[in-house]
Design a protein around this motif. Structure first.
Motif, mmCIF file in Angstrom:
data_model
loop_
_atom_site.group_PDB
_atom_site.id
_atom_site.type_symbol
_atom_site.label_atom_id
_atom_site.label_comp_id
_atom_site.label_asym_id
_atom_site.label_seq_id
_atom_site.Cartn_x
_atom_site.Cartn_y
_atom_site.Cartn_z
ATOM 1 N N LYS A 26 53.622 53.208 -13.289
ATOM 2 C CA LYS A 26 54.634 54.670 -14.013
ATOM 3 C C LYS A 26 54.013 55.653 -14.130
ATOM 4 O O LYS A 26 53.601 56.182 -13.686
ATOM 5 N N SER A 27 55.328 57.082 -13.347
ATOM 6 C CA SER A 27 54.804 57.134 -13.184
ATOM 7 C C SER A 27 55.880 58.838 -14.492
ATOM 8 O O SER A 27 56.577 59.103 -14.738
ATOM 9 N N THR A 28 54.438 59.523 -14.360
ATOM 10 C CA THR A 28 54.634 60.589 -15.876
ATOM 11 C C THR A 28 55.664 61.661 -15.718
ATOM 12 O O THR A 28 56.344 61.805 -16.443
ATOM 13 N N SER A 41 60.869 63.663 -16.106
ATOM 14 C CA SER A 41 62.280 64.050 -15.705
ATOM 15 C C SER A 41 63.509 63.430 -16.784
ATOM 16 O O SER A 41 64.153 64.198 -16.739
ATOM 17 N N ASN A 42 63.284 62.668 -17.135
ATOM 18 C CA ASN A 42 64.487 62.052 -18.000
ATOM 19 C C ASN A 42 64.369 62.671 -19.284
ATOM 20 O O ASN A 42 65.129 62.838 -19.661
ATOM 21 N N ASP A 91 61.716 51.303 -15.532
ATOM 22 C CA ASP A 91 62.241 52.890 -15.533
ATOM 23 C C ASP A 91 61.379 53.355 -15.082
ATOM 24 O O ASP A 91 59.882 53.239 -15.063
ATOM 25 N N SER A 92 61.079 54.731 -14.431
ATOM 26 C CA SER A 92 60.338 55.963 -13.972
ATOM 27 C C SER A 92 58.903 55.200 -13.681
ATOM 28 O O SER A 92 57.617 55.167 -13.144
ATOM 29 N N LEU A 96 57.960 61.009 -13.297
ATOM 30 C CA LEU A 96 59.796 60.189 -13.383
ATOM 31 C C LEU A 96 60.050 60.295 -15.118
ATOM 32 O O LEU A 96 60.649 60.732 -15.860
ATOM 33 N N GLN A 97 59.224 60.047 -16.367
ATOM 34 C CA GLN A 97 59.101 60.432 -16.705
ATOM 35 C C GLN A 97 59.997 61.054 -18.129
ATOM 36 O O GLN A 97 60.131 61.513 -19.171
ATOM 37 N N ASN A 108 57.107 54.397 -9.356
ATOM 38 C CA ASN A 108 56.800 55.087 -8.933
ATOM 39 C C ASN A 108 56.538 54.357 -7.271
ATOM 40 O O ASN A 108 55.091 53.306 -7.938
ATOM 41 N N GLY A 150 65.690 57.564 -10.918
ATOM 42 C CA GLY A 150 65.060 56.337 -12.177
ATOM 43 C C GLY A 150 63.331 56.243 -11.702
ATOM 44 O O GLY A 150 62.428 55.495 -12.355
#
Length: 220
Positions: free
Chosen positions: A120-122, A127-128, A9-10, A124-125, A12, A182
Motif C-alpha cells: 500500500k502506498s501512503t 492522492s485519492n 487500490d493505492s 497514493l492513498q 505500488n 490508483g
C-alpha cells in the motif's frame, strides 16, 4: 466450487513484486495439469510471454497499460480444480480465486491480501483525497472570487480565479487518475521511493494551500 474476489487500490508494485507474484502462483500449484497465462498490454501491442521472469529480463516496453497473470489446474477428467487470476491495471488490482478446496481458496486469498497490504502506498492513498478536497475548495474559491470582485481587490480576484481553475481540474476524477493512478507499477527496477511522484503530490497540495492562504490574507 468456492470463490474469492477482491480489488485493491493505492498499490505500488515494482519489477521484483511482479516476479514475486509469479513465484506465488507457481509455488501454490503442483506440476501437471496446469496452464499458466501471462498478458502484458501496451498502447500498441499485446505480449503473451511464457513467463514474466523471462519477459522482464529482456527489453521490456516503457509504457504498459495492464498486466494479467493467471494459472488454472484441471483434474484428469479436465474439470476445474483450482483457478487464480490477478489483473493489474492503473485503476486497481483485481484478484479472482476459485477452487474445489475451501481451505486452499481461503489460504490463497489471505496470502495475496497480506502481499498487497504490504505494498500500500501512503502517497497514493493521500492522492485519492485530492478530488474531494478540491471539490470543497471549488466552492470556497467561488466565494473568495465573488468577495474580492465586490471589494475591488484585483490581485485577490486573480489569485482566487486561478485557484478556482486548479480546483476544478483537481476535482475531475478522470484527469486526476492520469496524474495520480490508483495503482502504480513498473516492469523496470526502480527505487522503492518515487521522489518525482511524491513531489508532484506534495506540490499540488502545497500550491492549493499557498494560494488559499494568500487570498485569505489579501481579503482581511
Amino acid at each position: 466450487m468456492y470463490k474469492s474476489e477482491k480489488a485493491y487500490d493505492s498499490i505500488n508494485l515494482s519489477k521484483d513484486d511482479i516476479l514475486e507474484l509469479e513465484s506465488i502462483l507457481e509455488d501454490k500449484y503442483v506440476p501437471g495439469n496446469t496452464i499458466k497465462t501471462f498478458t502484458v498490454n501496451t498502447p500498441n501491442r499485446v505480449f503473451t510471454p511464457i513467463s514474466m521472469y523471462g519477459f522482464l529480463n529482456e527489453k521490456v516496453p516503457l509504457i504498459v497499460d495492464s498486466i494479467s497473470m493467471g494459472i488454472r489446474e484441471r483434474a484428469i477428467d479436465y474439470s476445474l480444480v483450482k483457478y487464480l487470476s490477478i489483473n493489474i491495471s492503473k485503476v486497481h488490482v483485481y484478484v479472482s480465486i476459485e477452487g474445489t478446496d475451501e481451505v486452499w481458496v481461503t489460504g490463497m486469498a489471505e496470502l495475496l491480501n497480506t502481499f498487497f497490504k504490504k505494498r500500500k502506498s501512503t502517497i497514493l492513498q493521500l492522492s485519492n483525497l485530492i478530488p474531494f478536497f478540491a471539490g470543497g475548495l471549488t466552492v470556497g474559491s467561488i466565494f473568495m472570487f465573488a468577495k474580492s470582485v465586490q471589494q475591488v481587490q484585483i490581485l485577490s480576484a486573480i489569485l482566487s480565479f486561478v485557484l478556482l481553475l486548479i480546483s476544478i481540474i483537481l476535482a475531475n476524477p478522470s484527469i486526476m487518475r492520469k496524474i495520480f493512478p490508483g495503482v502504480k507499477f513498473s516492469l523496470h527496477s526502480k527505487p522503492k521511493r518515487d521522489w518525482q511522484f511524491i513531489w508532484t503530490v506534495t506540490g499540488s497540495v502545497g500550491t492549493i494551500l499557498g494560494l488559499s492562504v494568500a487570498i485569505i490574507a489579501l481579503l482581511k
